[in-house]
Design a protein around this motif. Structure first.
Motif, PDB file in Angstrom:
ATOM      1  N   PRO A 194      -2.997  11.840   3.912  1.00  0.00           N
ATOM      2  CA  PRO A 194      -2.339  10.572   4.267  1.00  0.00           C
ATOM      3  C   PRO A 194      -2.704  10.082   5.660  1.00  0.00           C
ATOM      4  O   PRO A 194      -2.918  10.887   6.585  1.00  0.00           O
ATOM      5  N   LEU A 195      -2.761   8.756   5.812  1.00  0.00           N
ATOM      6  CA  LEU A 195      -3.042   8.110   7.091  1.00  0.00           C
ATOM      7  C   LEU A 195      -1.727   7.549   7.633  1.00  0.00           C
ATOM      8  O   LEU A 195      -1.060   6.759   6.964  1.00  0.00           O
ATOM      9  N   ASP A 196      -1.364   7.937   8.843  1.00  0.00           N
ATOM     10  CA  ASP A 196       0.004   7.721   9.326  1.00  0.00           C
ATOM     11  C   ASP A 196       0.446   6.264   9.321  1.00  0.00           C
ATOM     12  O   ASP A 196       1.533   5.947   8.830  1.00  0.00           O
ATOM     13  N   PHE A 197      -0.343   5.369   9.889  1.00  0.00           N
ATOM     14  CA  PHE A 197       0.096   3.977   9.977  1.00  0.00           C
ATOM     15  C   PHE A 197       0.350   3.370   8.598  1.00  0.00           C
ATOM     16  O   PHE A 197       1.269   2.570   8.418  1.00  0.00           O
ATOM     17  N   PHE A 198      -0.450   3.761   7.623  1.00  0.00           N
ATOM     18  CA  PHE A 198      -0.283   3.217   6.285  1.00  0.00           C
ATOM     19  C   PHE A 198       0.927   3.838   5.600  1.00  0.00           C
ATOM     20  O   PHE A 198       1.625   3.190   4.816  1.00  0.00           O
ATOM     21  N   THR A 199       1.184   5.109   5.896  1.00  0.00           N
ATOM     22  CA  THR A 199       2.380   5.745   5.352  1.00  0.00           C
ATOM     23  C   THR A 199       3.637   5.046   5.875  1.00  0.00           C
ATOM     24  O   THR A 199       4.582   4.776   5.128  1.00  0.00           O
ATOM     25  N   ARG A 200       3.649   4.735   7.154  1.00  0.00           N
ATOM     26  CA  ARG A 200       4.810   4.067   7.755  1.00  0.00           C
ATOM     27  C   ARG A 200       5.014   2.667   7.165  1.00  0.00           C
ATOM     28  O   ARG A 200       6.135   2.264   6.882  1.00  0.00           O
ATOM     29  N   TYR A 201       3.909   1.948   7.015  1.00  0.00           N
ATOM     30  CA  TYR A 201       4.028   0.532   6.679  1.00  0.00           C
ATOM     31  C   TYR A 201       4.047   0.270   5.182  1.00  0.00           C
ATOM     32  O   TYR A 201       4.716  -0.642   4.703  1.00  0.00           O
ATOM     33  N   LEU A 202       3.295   1.098   4.458  1.00  0.00           N
ATOM     34  CA  LEU A 202       3.126   0.826   3.031  1.00  0.00           C
ATOM     35  C   LEU A 202       3.574   1.979   2.144  1.00  0.00           C
ATOM     36  O   LEU A 202       3.325   1.971   0.943  1.00  0.00           O
ATOM     37  N   GLY A 203       4.152   3.006   2.747  1.00  0.00           N
ATOM     38  CA  GLY A 203       4.682   4.100   1.947  1.00  0.00           C
ATOM     39  C   GLY A 203       3.633   4.985   1.319  1.00  0.00           C
ATOM     40  O   GLY A 203       3.778   5.418   0.186  1.00  0.00           O
ATOM     41  N   GLY A 204       2.539   5.249   2.040  1.00  0.00           N
ATOM     42  CA  GLY A 204       1.592   6.237   1.558  1.00  0.00           C
ATOM     43  C   GLY A 204       0.207   5.736   1.254  1.00  0.00           C
ATOM     44  O   GLY A 204      -0.668   6.506   0.913  1.00  0.00           O
ATOM     45  N   LYS A 205      -0.027   4.423   1.326  1.00  0.00           N
ATOM     46  CA  LYS A 205      -1.365   3.929   1.030  1.00  0.00           C
ATOM     47  C   LYS A 205      -2.358   4.507   2.029  1.00  0.00           C
ATOM     48  O   LYS A 205      -2.100   4.578   3.215  1.00  0.00           O
ATOM     49  N   GLY A 206      -3.510   4.890   1.562  1.00  0.00           N
ATOM     50  CA  GLY A 206      -4.528   5.519   2.402  1.00  0.00           C
ATOM     51  C   GLY A 206      -5.028   6.770   1.720  1.00  0.00           C
ATOM     52  O   GLY A 206      -6.215   6.901   1.440  1.00  0.00           O
ATOM     53  N   GLU A 207      -4.129   7.686   1.396  1.00  0.00           N
ATOM     54  CA  GLU A 207      -4.516   8.868   0.649  1.00  0.00           C
ATOM     55  C   GLU A 207      -5.001   8.440  -0.733  1.00  0.00           C
ATOM     56  O   GLU A 207      -4.337   7.676  -1.442  1.00  0.00           O
ATOM     57  N   GLY A 208      -6.192   8.909  -1.098  1.00  0.00           N
ATOM     58  CA  GLY A 208      -6.751   8.581  -2.399  1.00  0.00           C
ATOM     59  C   GLY A 208      -7.530   7.278  -2.432  1.00  0.00           C
ATOM     60  O   GLY A 208      -8.098   6.917  -3.463  1.00  0.00           O
ATOM     61  N   GLN A 209      -7.595   6.566  -1.305  1.00  0.00           N
ATOM     62  CA  GLN A 209      -8.337   5.312  -1.232  1.00  0.00           C
ATOM     63  C   GLN A 209      -9.785   5.582  -0.838  1.00  0.00           C
ATOM     64  O   GLN A 209     -10.074   6.482  -0.047  1.00  0.00           O
ATOM     65  N   SER A 210     -10.710   4.787  -1.363  1.00  0.00           N
ATOM     66  CA  SER A 210     -12.103   4.879  -0.944  1.00  0.00           C
ATOM     67  C   SER A 210     -12.275   4.135   0.381  1.00  0.00           C
ATOM     68  O   SER A 210     -11.400   3.370   0.794  1.00  0.00           O
ATOM     69  N   VAL A 211     -13.423   4.364   1.019  1.00  0.00           N
ATOM     70  CA  VAL A 211     -13.710   3.673   2.276  1.00  0.00           C
ATOM     71  C   VAL A 211     -13.710   2.157   2.054  1.00  0.00           C
ATOM     72  O   VAL A 211     -13.117   1.398   2.827  1.00  0.00           O
ATOM     73  N   ALA A 212     -14.367   1.706   0.987  1.00  0.00           N
ATOM     74  CA  ALA A 212     -14.443   0.274   0.707  1.00  0.00           C
ATOM     75  C   ALA A 212     -13.063  -0.323   0.466  1.00  0.00           C
ATOM     76  O   ALA A 212     -12.767  -1.442   0.901  1.00  0.00           O
ATOM     77  N   GLN A 213     -12.192   0.420  -0.216  1.00  0.00           N
ATOM     78  CA  GLN A 213     -10.837  -0.075  -0.475  1.00  0.00           C
ATOM     79  C   GLN A 213     -10.051  -0.232   0.825  1.00  0.00           C
ATOM     80  O   GLN A 213      -9.291  -1.192   0.989  1.00  0.00           O
ATOM     81  N   MET A 214     -10.224   0.714   1.738  1.00  0.00           N
ATOM     82  CA  MET A 214      -9.518   0.634   3.007  1.00  0.00           C
ATOM     83  C   MET A 214      -9.982  -0.582   3.810  1.00  0.00           C
ATOM     84  O   MET A 214      -9.178  -1.313   4.382  1.00  0.00           O
ATOM     85  N   TYR A 215     -11.285  -0.800   3.837  1.00  0.00           N
ATOM     86  CA  TYR A 215     -11.815  -1.937   4.584  1.00  0.00           C
ATOM     87  C   TYR A 215     -11.374  -3.266   3.972  1.00  0.00           C
ATOM     88  O   TYR A 215     -11.280  -4.283   4.675  1.00  0.00           O
TER      89      TYR A 215
END
Length: 408
Positions: A194-215
């Motif tokens: 998990p990526l902390d800022f995304f966990t705080r703001y979106l409840g866990g988004k980041g883990e399991g995401q591809s690089v392209a999806q994050m960008y």
């Protein structure tokens, strides 16, 4: 020595690393890091031309030794933006340190603090800015910002970083979309932790995401007004990261930038872009000492640090090598990487009569063309052949012999 997060292996090491040079760490880390994670770090975009040439281009420039300088005991101490540092080598931002070590950016911050280096953590960090700051409260640190399309997210990131005592913002402008990173596609890489800022703001988004999806969540349009807005919200100095021309350096300063980072994202974005060291002189002329300059991308040697400083940089950032050090040795491994560069840099300083980092900035660098300039050393494991074993060349065991030579 290994911790598993949902099956993903993370190093738990904390030990000094013995090395001859930084390049060997890239080979050694394969033994403990999964293939997808390794290639997320050790790859560039498309055919990786820029990724390779970022390093080899340092050979376009030569250091002129100096004689009869009557100088010894050089020092790597330097000052940057009012911060007293023990080295001009900076820890550049990279996402998701958890692919290298269980303690992720906490361990990296501890290692940077041991070495007296400035650390810049990423928007895509696994650990929170509060945890990173608590790891070394007195150490200087910057935050790298991937500007989001959502300004509420940006405001949250900037507010938390300021409250945690961060000293500046590195605004990345050269990664509006992800470069075409074939290694990530071949290994189906997604962020495993998990990526902390995304966990705080979106409840866990980041883990399991591809690089392209994050960008895809990042802003695809960044202009001068964004620099001004970030300065107003954060109240912190803002460096524009990803500048590769004199014109862009001038535009950044006109927008209010407090510093410039000459970077091509380590060859991970546009393949075919020039090496950063080749554009540094143009950017330095355009900046003309109005604001500080940081250079990163491709730095692997103390001589690279020396050349960058002599050609206009105030700090020199490293990326991939410290993540290998993090995996192989945790905080002490990160410190070992910086210490190796300092060791090599001090030799160059001694042999050029440069007692201080300020002296290095005035060293004599030439540009002399050579037909082939990227051969490895003849003891490099990639080309070194087995040494012959004969009756005549063997050292006989003896309690009294202390030759320092190698035995077969």
């Amino acid at each position: 020595m290994t911790y598993y997060y949902k099956g993903f292996p993370q190093s738990e090491r904390d030990e000094k690393i013995d090395m001859i040079n930084l390049d060997e760490l890239e080979r050694r880390v394969k033994d403990i890091m999964p293939e997808g994670a390794y290639y997320y770090i050790a790859s560039g975009s498309e055919n990786e031309w820029t990724w390779r040439n970022n390093t080899s281009a340092f050979n376009h420039y030569q250091i002129i030794p100096r004689a009869l300088t009557d100088m010894d005991h050089p020092s790597t101490d330097t000052e940057f933006m009012g911060m007293k540092l023990k080295t001009p080598v900076m820890i550049s931002p990279i996402a998701c340190h958890g692919i290298a070590h269980k303690d992720a950016e906490i361990a990296t911050q501890k290692g940077a603090a041991m070495a007296g280096a400035l650390f810049a953590s990423s928007t895509y960090a696994n650990k929170s800015v509060e945890e990173i700051a608590a790891a070394a409260p007195e150490a200087p640190r910057f935050l790298q910002l991937y500007l989001s399309k959502d300004w509420k997210f940006n405001e949250m990131v900037l507010d938390l970083a300021k409250k945690a005592g961060y000293k500046g913002i590195l605004l990345t402008v050269d990664a509006l979309v992800s470069g075409y990173r074939e290694a990530n596609l071949r290994t189906n890489f997604t962020y495993p932790v998990p990526l902390d800022f995304f966990t705080r703001y979106l409840g866990g988004k980041g883990e399991g995401q591809s690089v392209a999806q994050m960008y895809a969540a990042s802003a695809q349009k960044i202009g001068p007004e964004d620099v001004k807005r970030i300065k107003e919200i954060s109240g912190l100095p803002v460096f524009v990261k990803g500048v590769m021309s004199g014109d862009d350096a001038k535009r950044s300063i006109e927008a209010g930038a407090d510093g410039i980072v000459v970077s091509n994202h380590g060859g991970r974005e546009i393949d075919g872009a020039p090496a950063t060291i080749d554009v540094l002189p143009e950017v330095a002329r355009a900046v003309n000492h109005q604001v500080p300059i940081i250079l990163d991308s491709g730095v692997r040697r103390g001589s690279h640090v020396f050349k960058a400083l002599a050609m206009g940089a105030d700090l020199v950032g490293i990326g991939r090598p410290y993540l290998y050090g993090l995996a192989l040795g945790g905080p002490q491994g990160v410190a070992s990487v910086i210490e190796q560069l300092n060791k090599e840099l001090l030799i160059d300083m001694q042999l050029t009569g440069c007692k201080t980092i300020e002296d290095v900035k005035h060293a004599d660098i030439r540009n002399i063309h050579y037909d082939r300039d990227d051969w490895p050393s003849n003891t490099d494991p990639r080309i070194r052949k087995a040494y012959p074993v004969t009756k005549e060349n063997q050292i006989k065991p003896s309690e009294d012999a202390h030759t320092g030579a190698s035995a077969h």
